[in-house]
Design a protein around this motif. Structure first.
Motif, PDB file in Angstrom:
ATOM      1  N   ASN A  92      11.376   1.067   5.791  1.00 28.42           N
ATOM      2  CA  ASN A  92      11.755   2.405   6.220  1.00 28.42           C
ATOM      3  C   ASN A  92      10.732   2.886   7.249  1.00 28.42           C
ATOM      4  O   ASN A  92       9.544   3.005   6.932  1.00 28.42           O
ATOM      5  CB  ASN A  92      11.788   3.336   4.998  1.00 28.42           C
ATOM      6  CG  ASN A  92      12.207   4.750   5.336  1.00 28.42           C
ATOM      7  OD1 ASN A  92      11.620   5.394   6.200  1.00 28.42           O
ATOM      8  ND2 ASN A  92      13.209   5.243   4.631  1.00 28.42           N
ATOM      9  N   VAL A 116       5.766   1.720  15.451  1.00 23.33           N
ATOM     10  CA  VAL A 116       5.475   2.951  14.714  1.00 23.33           C
ATOM     11  C   VAL A 116       3.992   3.007  14.366  1.00 23.33           C
ATOM     12  O   VAL A 116       3.331   4.037  14.532  1.00 23.33           O
ATOM     13  CB  VAL A 116       6.330   3.036  13.425  1.00 23.33           C
ATOM     14  CG1 VAL A 116       5.817   4.148  12.503  1.00 23.33           C
ATOM     15  CG2 VAL A 116       7.790   3.286  13.767  1.00 23.33           C
ATOM     16  N   GLN A 133      10.173   5.786   8.579  1.00 27.31           N
ATOM     17  CA  GLN A 133       9.500   7.046   8.238  1.00 27.31           C
ATOM     18  C   GLN A 133       8.348   6.802   7.277  1.00 27.31           C
ATOM     19  O   GLN A 133       7.274   7.418   7.398  1.00 27.31           O
ATOM     20  CB  GLN A 133      10.500   8.035   7.637  1.00 27.31           C
ATOM     21  CG  GLN A 133      11.514   8.570   8.644  1.00 27.31           C
ATOM     22  CD  GLN A 133      12.474   9.570   8.026  1.00 27.31           C
ATOM     23  OE1 GLN A 133      12.763   9.519   6.837  1.00 27.31           O
ATOM     24  NE2 GLN A 133      12.968  10.479   8.845  1.00 27.31           N
ATOM     25  N   LEU A 134       8.566   5.893   6.334  1.00 24.42           N
ATOM     26  CA  LEU A 134       7.487   5.564   5.400  1.00 24.42           C
ATOM     27  C   LEU A 134       6.369   4.793   6.094  1.00 24.42           C
ATOM     28  O   LEU A 134       5.189   4.970   5.754  1.00 24.42           O
ATOM     29  CB  LEU A 134       8.033   4.764   4.216  1.00 24.42           C
ATOM     30  CG  LEU A 134       8.864   5.558   3.207  1.00 24.42           C
ATOM     31  CD1 LEU A 134       9.392   4.647   2.111  1.00 24.42           C
ATOM     32  CD2 LEU A 134       8.034   6.694   2.600  1.00 24.42           C
ATOM     33  N   ALA A 187       5.376   5.331   9.125  1.00 25.29           N
ATOM     34  CA  ALA A 187       4.585   6.364   9.793  1.00 25.29           C
ATOM     35  C   ALA A 187       3.741   7.140   8.779  1.00 25.29           C
ATOM     36  O   ALA A 187       2.544   7.401   9.010  1.00 25.29           O
ATOM     37  CB  ALA A 187       5.508   7.311  10.555  1.00 25.29           C
ATOM     38  N   GLN A 188       4.354   7.493   7.656  1.00 22.83           N
ATOM     39  CA  GLN A 188       3.636   8.254   6.628  1.00 22.83           C
ATOM     40  C   GLN A 188       2.460   7.465   6.076  1.00 22.83           C
ATOM     41  O   GLN A 188       1.331   7.989   5.979  1.00 22.83           O
ATOM     42  CB  GLN A 188       4.608   8.610   5.492  1.00 22.83           C
ATOM     43  CG  GLN A 188       3.954   9.295   4.295  1.00 22.83           C
ATOM     44  CD  GLN A 188       4.921   9.486   3.146  1.00 22.83           C
ATOM     45  OE1 GLN A 188       6.116   9.709   3.345  1.00 22.83           O
ATOM     46  NE2 GLN A 188       4.418   9.385   1.929  1.00 22.83           N
ATOM     47  N   SER A 204       8.616  -1.607  13.372  1.00 18.80           N
ATOM     48  CA  SER A 204       7.539  -1.115  12.507  1.00 18.80           C
ATOM     49  C   SER A 204       6.192  -1.213  13.206  1.00 18.80           C
ATOM     50  O   SER A 204       5.334  -0.330  13.053  1.00 18.80           O
ATOM     51  CB  SER A 204       7.521  -1.880  11.177  1.00 18.80           C
ATOM     52  OG  SER A 204       7.327  -3.266  11.365  1.00 18.80           O
TER      53      SER A 204
END
Length: 407
Positions: free
Chosen positions: A82, A113, A84-85, A87-88, A110
């Motif tokens: 994922n 990112v 977003q994960l 990046a987090q 990925s």
């Protein structure tokens, strides 16, 4: 036993030195290495062996006394395929772990990112996977293979063995699209012809229409740049259509996620691959590595993948940079690595190329056979020639982009 005065003083001195070293290590604390790899979400067959290889490398380093007298600690995050994960967790790792280095990313998406986040927070980044080449970033080191090291060799081999007409099937994202372009380039260089090219989203599982198109086109061989758990369906449907063995298949992605272990021999035997690492390589370092790895993770461990080896070699290169620098300071380690640090690894000699921050390494063409990869031909010390066409970090240390190489 009665000690002489000299022996007693020597023992006291040794104990004092050990106590000082222990206090120093405790005072400075462990050296943290953070890892962000998919342990779930669809790419876990790629990510889990990478994390295992990093765990093995860290254990091996700590068994030798750690780095600079300090323990190495590995923090692992699961981004679950994922973005977003990714990046987090990249921000969390950089800010909370304060790692000396981050190993992260399977897909090119990925990587792109994670890479700017690592630059933002001045955190050294190692990308250990095979990829399409062209990233020029002084804060990143790439320890996986690029197309000029593998795709060229396998296209040439396939054309010589089968003929020059090829049909390409590839994952529909940056990697698959650019690899398809490289296959087209090397096919044209050989006087061959690309009969068709199809791209598939990562969640596609039905390839029957595509297989019918390939049957109608009658290529000399098929090139697969498919990726991920869903795309394994292609190989099963290829076998079900009676095509395995009728039209040869070549790939630089097959086996990266242990496809040759997940599929039966009847579904995969005869597929040709080109990689930096094969578990079957016949050299003393690799034999000892495989023995030790299986002792750590079990004799039934599926297969030590090339992607896992990329991370293992990347960790060892980073550790050598730390030792050469005498520090985990990011710029000191970068400068040490840019001296052209080299090591003998299970895959052969691996050397950092200072201009590109990629690696020069051996590559091997192999045939899938009964769940293994049987070496057929070896090409020693292949430089990252593709990325070297566009990247010179010695002349342009502030460069920070991915170039799409113009053919």
């Amino acid at each position: 036993m009665k000690l002489t005065r000299r022996q007693a003083l020597g023992a006291f001195g040794a104990a004092t030195a050990m106590s000082f070293a222990s206090r120093l290590s405790a005072q400075e604390g462990p050296i943290t290495v953070s890892a962000l790899y998919d342990q779930s979400g669809g790419l876990e067959s790629y990510g889990q062996p990478i994390v295992d290889a990093l765990r093995f490398a860290v254990d091996e380093q700590n068994a030798k006394g750690g780095l600079l007298g300090r323990e190495v600690k590995l923090n692992v995050y699961d981004p679950q395929t994922n973005m977003q994960l990714y990046a987090q967790f990249a921000r969390q790792a950089a800010l909370s772990d304060k790692p000396a280095v981050v190993f992260a990313g399977i897909t090119s998406a990925s990587r792109e990112v994670v890479r700017p986040i690592m630059r933002q927070f001045n955190t050294l980044y190692f990308y250990a996977n095979q990829y399409e080449g062209g990233v020029c970033d002084r804060n990143m080191f790439a320890t996986g293979v690029t197309p000029g090291q593998t795709v060229e060799k396998l296209v040439n081999y396939s054309a010589q063995q089968h003929g020059g007409k090829v049909y390409i099937v590839a994952a529909d994202y940056n990697y698959g699209q650019i690899i398809a372009d490289w296959v087209k380039k090397y096919t044209a260089d050989n006087g061959g012809e690309v009969l068709g090219t199809e791209f598939f989203p990562m969640d596609v599982t039905d390839f029957k229409t595509s297989i019918s198109k390939i049957q109608a086109a009658k290529p000399d061989y098929v090139w697969s740049a498919l990726v991920g758990g869903a795309h394994i369906s292609f190989y099963r449907q290829w076998k079900a259509a009676g095509m395995l063995g009728k039209i040869p298949m070549s790939s630089t992605t097959f086996a990266g996620g242990n496809e040759h272990v997940i599929l039966t021999p009847e579904e995969s035997n005869g597929i040709m691959v080109c990689q930096n690492y094969l578990q079957e390589l016949d050299n003393p370092l690799n034999k000892q590595f495989v023995t030790d790895f299986h002792a750590r993770f079990g004799a039934n461990y599926p297969y030590i993948t090339e992607l896992g080896m990329g991370a293992y070699q990347g960790f060892r290169l980073w550790a050598a940079g730390v030792e050469a620098a005498g520090s985990v300071d990011r710029m000191a380690v970068i400068e040490a690595l840019e001296s052209g640090i080299s090591l003998d690894a299970p895959s052969g000699r691996v050397t950092i190329d200072p201009k590109t921050h990629h690696t020069t390494m051996d590559v091997h063409i192999a045939r899938v056979e009964n769940g293994g990869l049987i070496p057929v031909e070896t090409f020693e010390q292949q430089p990252p020639a593709d990325t070297a066409m566009v990247c010179d970090l010695i002349a342009n240390p502030d460069d920070n982009q991915q170039y799409v190489i113009d053919f």
